[in-house]
Scaffold this active site. Structure first.
Site, mmCIF file in Angstrom:
data_model
loop_
_atom_site.group_PDB
_atom_site.id
_atom_site.type_symbol
_atom_site.label_atom_id
_atom_site.label_comp_id
_atom_site.label_asym_id
_atom_site.label_seq_id
_atom_site.Cartn_x
_atom_site.Cartn_y
_atom_site.Cartn_z
ATOM 1 N N CYS A 1 16.573 -14.496 -13.151
ATOM 2 C CA CYS A 1 16.209 -13.953 -11.841
ATOM 3 C C CYS A 1 15.748 -12.506 -11.950
ATOM 4 C CB CYS A 1 17.385 -14.081 -10.877
ATOM 5 S SG CYS A 1 17.796 -15.800 -10.493
ATOM 6 N N GLU B 1 17.897 -16.382 -5.632
ATOM 7 C CA GLU B 1 16.886 -15.336 -5.801
ATOM 8 C C GLU B 1 15.505 -15.921 -6.080
ATOM 9 O OE1 GLU B 1 19.891 -15.671 -7.340
ATOM 10 O OE2 GLU B 1 20.395 -13.797 -8.359
#
Length: 177
Positions: A93, A62
């Site tokens: 993330c 991510e």
């Protein structure tokens, strides 16, 4: 303001693309997590976990995809983008997703112990933060979960084999096998 239309067929398609990235991570010996970021129906970023390869704890799929999408967009704000990821995002993330102001986050496998999109906590919709992301979970969940389960089963077998053969020496990463 009109509500965005969620097209589950598109979600399935883009999650398949994230799964392709996860397979690349698996081939590289990384935890098989893949991500893609979509803007106006087009993929603008693709990434997979590279923590071991880059020796960087922040090199989650991510995070790498967000950086790539910011470059492509020419802006750190990704307000009109959707991120697809094969495993529910971790707190690091999820924090980055809120900071980049993603419109939507779609994940495959949930993570009840460490997920930050409703599993262990929900940072993506935390009321005290300045932005909240729409969340869709469970897209191609069986495929995403299966890839992770196979990876960790292989890891456990490898560790068991190493111990059985008397190799308790730390590997190059400093971990005992």
């Amino acid at each position: 303001m009109d509500e965005p239309i969620i097209d589950l067929h598109s979600d399935d398609y883009f999650m398949r693309e994230a799964l392709r990235q996860a397979a690349r991570a698996d081939e590289a010996g990384e935890v098989p997590v893949g991500a893609v970021i979509v803007r106006e129906g087009r993929i603008i970023a693709r990434a997979f976990n590279q923590v071991e390869q880059l020796k960087d704890a922040t090199a989650h799929a991510e995070m790498l995809a967000l950086t790539q999408a910011e470059e492509t967009a020419g802006d750190w704000r990704l307000t009109d983008c959707t991120l697809y990821v094969t495993k529910e995002p971790c707190p690091m993330c999820a924090g980055a997703m809120v900071h980049t102001r993603l419109a939507r986050v779609v994940f495959g496998a949930s993570d009840p112990k460490g997920g930050a999109a409703g599993g262990a906590m929900n940072l993506l919709q935390f009321p005290m933060l300045n932005h909240r992301c729409e969340i869709t979970g469970g897209i191609r969940e069986a495929d995403c979960r299966g890839l992770l389960q196979k990876f960790f089963a292989r890891q456990r077998l490898s560790e068991k084999s190493e111990k059985k053969n008397g190799n308790d020496d730390p590997d190059s990463s400093g971990r005992n096998l």
